[in-house]
Design a protein around this motif. Sequence first.
Motif, PDB file in Angstrom:
ATOM      1  N   THR A  65     -26.153  19.582 -56.815  1.00 40.20           N
ATOM      2  CA  THR A  65     -26.799  20.741 -56.185  1.00 40.20           C
ATOM      3  C   THR A  65     -25.953  21.320 -55.068  1.00 40.20           C
ATOM      4  OG1 THR A  65     -27.993  19.296 -54.651  1.00 40.20           O
ATOM      5  CG2 THR A  65     -29.122  19.887 -56.703  1.00 40.20           C
ATOM      6  N   GLY A  66     -24.646  21.390 -55.276  1.00 38.48           N
ATOM      7  CA  GLY A  66     -23.736  21.845 -54.236  1.00 38.48           C
ATOM      8  C   GLY A  66     -23.941  23.292 -53.825  1.00 38.48           C
ATOM      9  N   GLN A  67     -23.524  23.588 -52.598  1.00 39.35           N
ATOM     10  CA  GLN A  67     -23.558  24.948 -52.059  1.00 39.35           C
ATOM     11  C   GLN A  67     -22.200  25.585 -52.354  1.00 39.35           C
ATOM     12  OE1 GLN A  67     -26.116  26.322 -50.355  1.00 39.35           O
ATOM     13  NE2 GLN A  67     -25.142  28.186 -49.632  1.00 39.35           N
ATOM     14  N   PRO A  68     -22.148  26.766 -52.983  1.00 41.60           N
ATOM     15  CA  PRO A  68     -20.855  27.396 -53.273  1.00 41.60           C
ATOM     16  C   PRO A  68     -20.034  27.599 -51.993  1.00 41.60           C
ATOM     17  CG  PRO A  68     -22.647  28.606 -54.314  1.00 41.60           C
ATOM     18  CD  PRO A  68     -23.268  27.592 -53.405  1.00 41.60           C
ATOM     19  N   THR A  69     -18.717  27.453 -52.152  1.00 44.48           N
ATOM     20  CA  THR A  69     -17.795  27.668 -51.041  1.00 44.48           C
ATOM     21  C   THR A  69     -16.629  28.504 -51.539  1.00 44.48           C
ATOM     22  OG1 THR A  69     -18.362  25.472 -50.199  1.00 44.48           O
ATOM     23  CG2 THR A  69     -16.425  26.536 -49.263  1.00 44.48           C
ATOM     24  N   ALA A  70     -16.505  29.709 -51.029  1.00 39.73           N
ATOM     25  CA  ALA A  70     -15.408  30.585 -51.438  1.00 39.73           C
ATOM     26  C   ALA A  70     -14.081  30.051 -50.907  1.00 39.73           C
ATOM     27  CB  ALA A  70     -15.643  32.002 -50.928  1.00 39.73           C
TER      28      ALA A  70
END
Length: 107
Positions: A66-71
């Motif tokens: 359930t990771g948080q996107p990281t640009a």
Amino acid sequence: ERLILFLLRWLLPPHRDNETAAAHLHEAVGTSVGHLEWCSVRPDSLVEGAESPYDVRPSPVTGLLTGQPTARANVARFMADLMDDEALWSAWRFQMPVVMNAATSAG
């Protein structure tokens, strides 16, 4: 998640190598080498994208699935800011911060 991590460690040598390298940096090097300061920046779930507001945490706040996107642009911005901002560097040196895109609220 524990089973997935176990399988990653034993089936994918690069994953095990990354964990071993991080452990060595944190435990063996630590703060004991007087002329060496370090910070290992860890993105949560790396994605392509433009620079945007981001959060930095001392440890992951999401699960493996359930990771948080990281640009990538935000990781680059944070790393550049670490070099340019003495207070920011002091806050994160000898640590492994997790960078993730800021959560947006649906309004």
